[in-house]
Design a protein around this motif. Sequence first.
Motif, PDB file in Angstrom:
ATOM      1  N   LEU A 108     114.181  91.226  90.304  1.00  0.00           N
ATOM      2  CA  LEU A 108     115.325  90.489  89.788  1.00  0.00           C
ATOM      3  C   LEU A 108     115.326  90.461  88.264  1.00  0.00           C
ATOM      4  N   GLN A 109     114.142  90.303  87.662  1.00  0.00           N
ATOM      5  CA  GLN A 109     114.060  90.301  86.203  1.00  0.00           C
ATOM      6  C   GLN A 109     114.445  91.659  85.627  1.00  0.00           C
ATOM      7  N   SER A 110     113.917  92.732  86.240  1.00  0.00           N
ATOM      8  CA  SER A 110     114.241  94.075  85.755  1.00  0.00           C
ATOM      9  C   SER A 110     115.721  94.380  85.930  1.00  0.00           C
ATOM     10  N   ASN A 111     116.272  94.008  87.067  1.00  0.00           N
ATOM     11  CA  ASN A 111     117.688  94.269  87.319  1.00  0.00           C
ATOM     12  C   ASN A 111     118.570  93.455  86.379  1.00  0.00           C
ATOM     13  N   GLU A 112     118.151  92.213  86.112  1.00  0.00           N
ATOM     14  CA  GLU A 112     118.924  91.383  85.189  1.00  0.00           C
ATOM     15  C   GLU A 112     118.943  91.989  83.790  1.00  0.00           C
ATOM     16  N   GLN A 113     117.782  92.507  83.353  1.00  0.00           N
ATOM     17  CA  GLN A 113     117.723  93.155  82.047  1.00  0.00           C
ATOM     18  C   GLN A 113     118.631  94.390  82.010  1.00  0.00           C
ATOM     19  N   HIS A 114     118.601  95.168  83.091  1.00  0.00           N
ATOM     20  CA  HIS A 114     119.443  96.364  83.163  1.00  0.00           C
ATOM     21  C   HIS A 114     120.919  95.993  83.122  1.00  0.00           C
ATOM     22  N   ASN A 138     104.636 101.670  97.590  1.00  0.00           N
ATOM     23  CA  ASN A 138     103.588 100.740  97.998  1.00  0.00           C
ATOM     24  C   ASN A 138     104.122  99.632  98.907  1.00  0.00           C
ATOM     25  N   ALA A 139     105.145  99.953  99.687  1.00  0.00           N
ATOM     26  CA  ALA A 139     105.776  98.929 100.533  1.00  0.00           C
ATOM     27  C   ALA A 139     104.795  98.339 101.533  1.00  0.00           C
ATOM     28  N   GLU A 140     103.910  99.166 102.091  1.00  0.00           N
ATOM     29  CA  GLU A 140     102.965  98.673 103.088  1.00  0.00           C
ATOM     30  C   GLU A 140     101.994  97.664 102.480  1.00  0.00           C
ATOM     31  N   VAL A 141     101.461  97.985 101.311  1.00  0.00           N
ATOM     32  CA  VAL A 141     100.516  97.074 100.649  1.00  0.00           C
ATOM     33  C   VAL A 141     101.222  95.783 100.249  1.00  0.00           C
ATOM     34  N   PRO A 168     105.411 106.045  83.050  1.00  0.00           N
ATOM     35  CA  PRO A 168     106.187 106.327  84.266  1.00  0.00           C
ATOM     36  C   PRO A 168     107.690 106.318  84.043  1.00  0.00           C
ATOM     37  N   ALA A 169     108.172 105.442  83.137  1.00  0.00           N
ATOM     38  CA  ALA A 169     109.613 105.360  82.902  1.00  0.00           C
ATOM     39  C   ALA A 169     110.174 106.647  82.329  1.00  0.00           C
ATOM     40  N   ALA A 170     109.322 107.460  81.700  1.00  0.00           N
ATOM     41  CA  ALA A 170     109.794 108.687  81.056  1.00  0.00           C
ATOM     42  C   ALA A 170     109.571 109.935  81.899  1.00  0.00           C
ATOM     43  N   MET A 171     108.833 109.827  82.991  1.00  0.00           N
ATOM     44  CA  MET A 171     108.488 111.028  83.751  1.00  0.00           C
ATOM     45  C   MET A 171     109.696 111.649  84.437  1.00  0.00           C
ATOM     46  N   GLN A 172     110.604 110.812  84.943  1.00  0.00           N
ATOM     47  CA  GLN A 172     111.790 111.326  85.617  1.00  0.00           C
ATOM     48  C   GLN A 172     112.986 111.468  84.672  1.00  0.00           C
ATOM     49  N   GLN A 173     112.767 111.140  83.392  1.00  0.00           N
ATOM     50  CA  GLN A 173     113.882 111.176  82.455  1.00  0.00           C
ATOM     51  C   GLN A 173     114.468 112.566  82.263  1.00  0.00           C
ATOM     52  N   PRO A 174     113.674 113.642  82.234  1.00  0.00           N
ATOM     53  CA  PRO A 174     114.282 114.971  82.042  1.00  0.00           C
ATOM     54  C   PRO A 174     115.333 115.316  83.081  1.00  0.00           C
ATOM     55  N   SER A 231     117.554 101.268  82.461  1.00  0.00           N
ATOM     56  CA  SER A 231     117.795 101.951  83.736  1.00  0.00           C
ATOM     57  C   SER A 231     116.554 102.708  84.192  1.00  0.00           C
ATOM     58  N   ALA A 232     115.875 103.386  83.246  1.00  0.00           N
ATOM     59  CA  ALA A 232     114.665 104.127  83.600  1.00  0.00           C
ATOM     60  C   ALA A 232     113.553 103.194  84.066  1.00  0.00           C
ATOM     61  N   GLU A 233     113.381 102.068  83.393  1.00  0.00           N
ATOM     62  CA  GLU A 233     112.344 101.113  83.783  1.00  0.00           C
ATOM     63  C   GLU A 233     112.629 100.514  85.164  1.00  0.00           C
ATOM     64  N   ARG A 234     113.883 100.242  85.439  1.00  0.00           N
ATOM     65  CA  ARG A 234     114.234  99.709  86.754  1.00  0.00           C
ATOM     66  C   ARG A 234     113.951 100.738  87.846  1.00  0.00           C
ATOM     67  N   GLN A 235     114.232 102.013  87.580  1.00  0.00           N
ATOM     68  CA  GLN A 235     113.994 103.049  88.576  1.00  0.00           C
ATOM     69  C   GLN A 235     112.507 103.213  88.843  1.00  0.00           C
ATOM     70  N   VAL A 236     111.676 103.089  87.801  1.00  0.00           N
ATOM     71  CA  VAL A 236     110.221 103.168  87.992  1.00  0.00           C
ATOM     72  C   VAL A 236     109.749 102.049  88.923  1.00  0.00           C
ATOM     73  N   LEU A 237     110.278 100.839  88.719  1.00  0.00           N
ATOM     74  CA  LEU A 237     109.900  99.721  89.586  1.00  0.00           C
ATOM     75  C   LEU A 237     110.356  99.980  91.021  1.00  0.00           C
ATOM     76  N   VAL A 238     111.540 100.541  91.191  1.00  0.00           N
ATOM     77  CA  VAL A 238     112.030 100.871  92.532  1.00  0.00           C
ATOM     78  C   VAL A 238     111.092 101.855  93.214  1.00  0.00           C
ATOM     79  N   ASP A 239     110.718 102.913  92.489  1.00  0.00           N
ATOM     80  CA  ASP A 239     109.814 103.916  93.064  1.00  0.00           C
ATOM     81  C   ASP A 239     108.464 103.303  93.429  1.00  0.00           C
TER      82      ASP A 239
END
Length: 603
Positions: A235-241, A217-220, A126-132, A204-212
Amino acid sequence: MKDRRPSLRFGPRSFLATAADDPVSRALRESARRMTGIAVFSGVINLLMLSGSLYMLQVYDRVLPSRNLATLFGLSLIVLLAYAMLGYFEALRTRMLCRVATLFDVGLQEAIHNALVTLPLRGTKPAAMQQPSRDLEQLRAFMSSMGPTAFLDMPWIPIFLLGLFLFHPVIGMTALLGTISIVAVTVVTERLSRGVAKAATESSAERQVLVDSIQRNAEVIRALGMTDRFKVRWLQSNEQHLRENMRAADLFANLGSVAKVLRYVLQSGMLGVGAYLVVTDSASGGIMIASSIMMGRALAPVEVALSSWKQLVAARQGIARLREICKVTARAPVPAVDLARPCRELVVQQLTVAAPASDTHIVSSVSFSLKAGMGLVLLGASASGKTSLSKALVGIWPARSGTVRLDGAAIDQWRSEDLGRHIGYLPQDVALFDGTIAENICRFDEYATSEAIIKAAQIAGVHDLVLRLPKGYSTQIGQGGMSLSAGQRQRIGLARAVYGDPFLIVLDEPNANLDTDGENALSRAILILRQNKSIVIVISHRPSVIAALDMALVLYEGKSIAFGSCKEIFARVGASRTQGAPRNQARPKANPAPHYAAVPEGA
């Protein structure tokens, strides 16, 4: 046919270091051709940049000794005109860069879109799908910034150095040594920045995947009380970024400061050397001031390059990734002949299927054939390979071995757009799109007729349901059909599958969310499609749907264990159950093999 696959060799010091004919290389060559005109303007700009140095030289060496105000007025008027032309050409160059970057973006849109729709089918992370799209945006932003102007101005550095040598050899040598020092800092920046820039991009790509994922899945997340748990992950992903970006920022800040200090030292040193030459009567005061100004202009491109080095590294890595992506998602060659609409049979020969990016076979050596007008039900327990087989039948997943043929031609002999007109597909996740009901039914075909849309809706039994909606076929359904119920989405998805009278229709659990009326409409639709000489393949276990089909294929652990008419298969299942019941009661097995895998009771 000429091989147009792109080469993966990518020189780190040049955007154009490739012999490949991939879309990225073609777009870069076109941009380089357009940059030729911009380079001409850069030459004019650099010549006009000399006006400040020449003005100071003339003021100190001619005006001040002669105290001639007319000469001062004339020189000032000339330099003002030069500065006005300089501003005009600077603005023109910036506007041209923006247009070159825009044309570069436009030239790659088709390849980028093809990558975006292909990568999910290749098992890409998933982290690479939006990379292009992100890489293309970075490239366009860099090409329209001041970064390229540094490289257009660098060929003029030797001209400025030559002018300094003409002032005095000592001044020229001082400038040359200083330039070499700053270039050395640039080389060090290049070597040290590769790893940190790549790490920052990946985080940055990994953080964006988590955001998406959180947004989707906000309802679940809210309903199941996972808000705090995903907050920790965020928080962990953002800290790494932030950590990776801080490392990159620190590196570029340190190297940029070193380069700036070197430039200040060099300019001050130039003044000191010039003053020494003036004191020793080896040069004039005008040369001292003019050489300092000219030295600053000579080093300006290097300073601009260093200030935009982070964007340069990101753009270069983006080009490398885009070339790789264009290679793996390149469209198949256009067939030499457009095949006619299939109308006779579907033949599956020793078909083996694996999930993208996986070597584990989900379906192995499955073979069967169906004539026009036949209906097949795929039966089997969970994870027996039914959905995987259906994806291979419609061309979503490529076969590892074996073939799927329509009227004798393998499905890869059609262009995907042409094949799509002959196939109807309803996945478990219906996947409607933001738009009207009519647009979703006609597959967003701008040339679709009202008659074809209504016909598909009537076959699917959804026409009356649509008319009861506030705006009928013009009703906006929202992203993913959020304004519709699950059953309505499934029935509209069925209408989309049968739109255009496709020859092969594959329905994966089409009645999972349907009520009794919906199931009855589905059964009628299957019978109508079969009467129209289409082949219908359904994954389902409900008797109401199976009754509309005449053939059955049973899968167990990815293998076909029974194929034939529904009457024959169900008779064999009934006999197997009757014969096996006493043994099972007397001596149960730990892992009993299914009796043709979950055939519905009463079927």
